[in-house]
Design an enzyme around this catalytic site. Structure first.
Site: not given
Ligand SMILES: NC(=O)c1ccc[n+]([C@@H]2O[C@H](COP(=O)([O-])OP(=O)(O)OC[C@H]3O[C@@H](n4cnc5c(N)ncnc54)[C@H](O)[C@@H]3O)[C@@H](O)[C@H]2O)c1
Length: 284
Positions: A154, A264
């Site tokens: 996404l 990413c």
């Molecule tokens: N943001 C994007 O556009 C996107 C798109 C594709 C993939 N990704 C990948 O997806 C993953 C997540 O990205 P994001 O942007 O959502 O990250 P983010 O940092 O916004 O969200 C991660 C969440 O996980 C929570 N968290 C961490 N450890 C936890 C635990 N043990 N228990 C409960 N909550 C916990 C954090 O508090 C945070 O709110 C990353 O690997 C990123 O590279 C992101």
């Protein structure tokens, strides 16, 4: 189906809301209390078109709940998505500490079969490392479990649309049991004709990086052609159009500009494609 989503960031919250909207029962685990407090009131901590409305509808209809107790998340469902952050660490590599912490917490509370699905963007073969982590912390080594990879493609700003209308769904699994669960979960998509690609976990993990790198390469390439255009007095848009009509090339991601960025992207990719003129203009 019942689903647990660990991490309510961009990816986790959109995943949780969309699966709930498709009729699943979802429990989302978020450890940051300020985020959790908002989520419980139906307020999204991030702005994404349609997300607050989707959250509020599904909270009202009882399909999505939030907690900070991971043990509750582990007992709630057999299918657990890992959507925690994987930021760049001080050494330049992906920091997998959130993945490790969540894997350890799942292992410590598992009493029956679990399918742990990596949705976070992780280095290739992280599924092996997650498996080792779970085995190290699991209380009863006879409890079966699987680790699958289901990378997310996404884009921030159109996350709900992208999740609900994927170009493809990639699922890397190692067992028939995990494959069946993932096929069932994604049936609403496959019934509409969205392609579901079943691979090994390593291939799924690599597809995410290979896709991002390829898109970055297109941007870098067209920027180099734009430099050449300036030198020879050609219009880059005409050149890009002329290239893009070739079906083997395609017009998408051939807009010269200020480059690409996003959560990413890991530094090896950035260094390799440094011609992309780093910025956050295109989020991959
Ligand atoms: N943001 C994007 O556009 C996107 C798109 C594709 C993939 N990704 C990948 O997806 C993953 C997540 O990205 P994001 O942007 O959502 O990250 P983010 O940092 O916004 O969200 C991660 C969440 O996980 C929570 N968290 C961490 N450890 C936890 C635990 N043990 N228990 C409960 N909550 C916990 C954090 O508090 C945070 O709110 C990353 O690997 C990123 O590279 C992101």
């Amino acid at each position: 189906m019942k689903i647990t989503v660990i991490g309510a960031g961009y990816v986790g919250l959109v995943t949780a809301a969309c699966f709930a909207d498709l009729g699943n029962e979802v429990l989302c685990v978020e450890k940051v209390s300020s985020k959790l407090e908002k989520l419980c009131r139906g307020i999204s901590p991030i702005y994404e078109p349609g997300l607050t409305e989707m959250l509020q509808k599904n909270i009202k209809e009882g399909r999505i709940h939030f907690t900070d107790r991971i043990e509750e998340g582990v007992s709630f469902a057999d299918t657990i998505f890992l959507c925690v952050g994987t930021p760049q660490g001080d050494d330049g590599k992906a920091d997998l500490s959130q993945v490790e912490e969540a894997s350890r917490q799942i292992a410590q509370h598992m009493t029956d079969y679990k399918l742990i699905i990596e949705k976070s963007t992780v280095p290739v073969n992280t599924h092996q490392w997650v498996k080792k982590t779970v085995k190290r912390y699991i209380k009863n080594p006879d409890i079966p479990f699987d680790v699958a990879s289901n990378p997310e493609f996404l884009r921030e700003g159109s996350a709900i649309y992208d999740f609900m209308n994927p170009d493809r769904i990639v699922v890397g699994v190692e067992s028939e049991r995990a494959k069946k669960i993932m096929e069932e979960l994604y049936r609403p998509f496959t019934e509409k004709g969205f392609p579901l690609l079943i691979t090994t976990p390593a291939a799924a993990e690599l597809i995410k990086h290979a896709s991002n790198s390829f898109l970055a390469m297109k941007i870098s390439y067209i920027n180099m052609i734009a430099d050449l255009c300036e030198k020879v007095g050609a219009d880059i848009n005409e050149v890009a159009d002329g290239m893009g009509y070739d079906k083997r090339i395609g017009r998408a991601f051939l807009n010269a500009g200020i480059g690409y960025g996003g959560s990413c992207f890991h530094p090896e990719e950035l260094a390799f494609y440094k011609q992309g003129r780093w910025s956050r203009s295109v989020n991959l």
